[in-house]
Design an enzyme around this catalytic site. Structure first.
Site, mmCIF file in Angstrom:
data_model
loop_
_atom_site.group_PDB
_atom_site.id
_atom_site.type_symbol
_atom_site.label_atom_id
_atom_site.label_comp_id
_atom_site.label_asym_id
_atom_site.label_seq_id
_atom_site.Cartn_x
_atom_site.Cartn_y
_atom_site.Cartn_z
ATOM 1 N NE ARG A 126 -4.458 -1.406 1.242
ATOM 2 C CZ ARG A 126 -5.693 -1.544 1.487
ATOM 3 N NH1 ARG A 126 -5.969 -1.647 3.059
ATOM 4 N NH2 ARG A 126 -6.819 -2.362 1.070
ATOM 5 C CD GLN A 131 -3.032 5.759 -3.463
ATOM 6 O OE1 GLN A 131 -3.028 6.312 -4.480
ATOM 7 N NE2 GLN A 131 -2.878 6.042 -2.152
ATOM 8 C CG ASP A 134 -5.067 -2.186 -3.296
ATOM 9 O OD1 ASP A 134 -4.607 -3.594 -2.857
ATOM 10 O OD2 ASP A 134 -4.646 -1.561 -1.924
ATOM 11 C CB SER A 137 -8.038 -1.010 -2.323
ATOM 12 O OG SER A 137 -7.036 -0.573 -1.338
ATOM 13 C CE1 TYR A 234 -4.363 -4.310 4.164
ATOM 14 C CE2 TYR A 234 -2.017 -4.167 4.506
ATOM 15 C CZ TYR A 234 -3.297 -4.535 3.469
ATOM 16 O OH TYR A 234 -3.659 -4.743 2.129
#
Length: 378
Positions: A126, A131, A134, A137, A234
């Site tokens: 992350r 991004q 991912d 997400s 996280y």
């Protein structure tokens, strides 16, 4: 480079790892795409749509023949990958910590034995530049949205406050537990539907995010262990003092809620238990709980994967693979994640992606016939 796109074999999996949009983009990079017949059916994409985008369409054996890169949503059975080139890459959500004889470490060992270089897309770090790659997400965002719709479908009342000539209907009270990507989208969706929303998380930094969406933050104050943020943003497990204080706070709050949505996950560990049977019993009959972590052990006592059960008059929704319930959009986003990943590392001279150490070492599970990821040896 020959890229194979497989039809998913996991029960209930309707997503696909490439769409006609990403087929065109990958072809423009110089790749040759082969798509297994029927791969897009669950996401409402026909074989003809792939053919029109420039991909070859055939059976699994033909698609895998000579493939240097295999794209999937979930990790395929290693025995089903015959025909791929030695050292071929497999990029998919591989769930290396999953339970069951066909998942987890056993499947990873199978990729190593087959000479496949397995890349676990859910291990994507992350960091800012990753991004757009991912998958957690993009898929969690849709899961948070769908969780609210699933709750609304099971809830026997309206979400918004309604003022009518026959009287006023009060707004539903929605409580979101776990404010990651899924939780934030659940808050936003419940607010759009007119609910009165509150939320909590172990990471104190999420307070402002909750407030920015117009929801009420519910936090334990002045107890050690509230900064529960681990590496990569996280959540981590909390101190015993914090867990006791949180249980007391939540018990008082949850009894007043109509809808509760739980989204808490800890990577590589069983999902934390957030709601006990006693807390369920404190809710009024007709209330609904949606457990988005049900496949990882569950946040809610009594939640059953793949089922909607009732305890103490409260419905507990435990749908499996929630992103797959929005297969078309979930596939579009997943496929773009994969394309963004490949395009970011595409070497025009070699005609293939070349990974750097930061991301390559983070996601690579197997190489040269061996399991190489350090997290699999802990």
């Amino acid at each position: 480079m020959r890229i194979a796109v497989l039809r998913e074999q996991a029960e209930g999996e309707r997503r696909v790892a490439a769409t006609p949009e990403t087929v065109k983009k990958l072809t423009a990079l110089g790749a040759t795409l082969a798509v297994e017949s029927g791969a897009g059916v669950g996401a409402s994409i026909s074989d003809q749509a792939y053919a029109d985008a420039g991909a070859g369409v055939g059976d699994r054996l033909a698609v895998l023949a000579g493939a240097e890169l295999i794209l999937g949503v979930q990790g395929p059975d290693p025995a089903s990958l015959a025909g791929a080139r030695p050292g071929a890459w497999l990029a998919a959500g591989l769930n290396p910590f999953g339970a069951g004889p066909e998942g987890g470490r056993a499947k990873v060992d199978g990729y190593a034995a087959a000479g496949i270089e397995a890349l676990a897309m859910e291990f994507m770090p992350r960091i800012t530049r990753a991004q757009s790659m991912d998958i957690l997400s993009s898929q969690s965002n849709l899961a948070g949205y769908k969780a609210v719709l699933d709750a609304a479908a099971e809830y026997g009342r309206a979400f918004p406050m309604m003022m009518t000539a026959a009287g006023t209907i009060s707004a539903a009270r929605v409580f979101v537990m776990g404010v990651g990507v899924a939780g934030l989208q659940a808050i936003a969706t419940a607010r759009r539907l007119g609910a009165q929303v509150s939320a909590t998380d172990v990471r104190s930094a999420t307070r402002e995010q909750i407030q920015s969406l117009g929801a009420k933050p519910i936090f334990v104050e002045n107890v050690a262990g509230i900064e529960g943020e681990g590496s990569g943003g996280y959540a981590t497990e909390m101190s015993p003092e914090y867990q006791r204080a949180q249980a007391e706070l939540v018990s008082g709050h949850i009894a007043k809620q109509d809808i509760v949505i739980t989204t808490a996950l800890i990577p590589g560990r069983a999902a934390p238990r957030l709601i006990s049977d006693a807390q369920i019993a404190s809710m009024r009959p007709g209330s609904v709980i949606v457990d988005l972590a049900v496949e990882s052990g569950g946040n809610v006592e009594g939640a059953v994967p793949g089922e909607v059960v009732e305890r103490h008059g409260v419905k507990i929704v435990g749908h499996r693979n929630v992103p797959s319930r929005l297969a078309a959009d979930a596939s579009a986003l997943f496929a773009r994640n994969l394309f963004n990943f490949l395009a970011a590392f595409w070497d025009k001279e070699q005609g293939r992606p070349v990974l750097d150490a930061e991301i390559g070492d983070a996601i690579r599970l197997t190489r040269g016939g061996k399991v190489v990821h350090p997290r699999l040896f802990q």
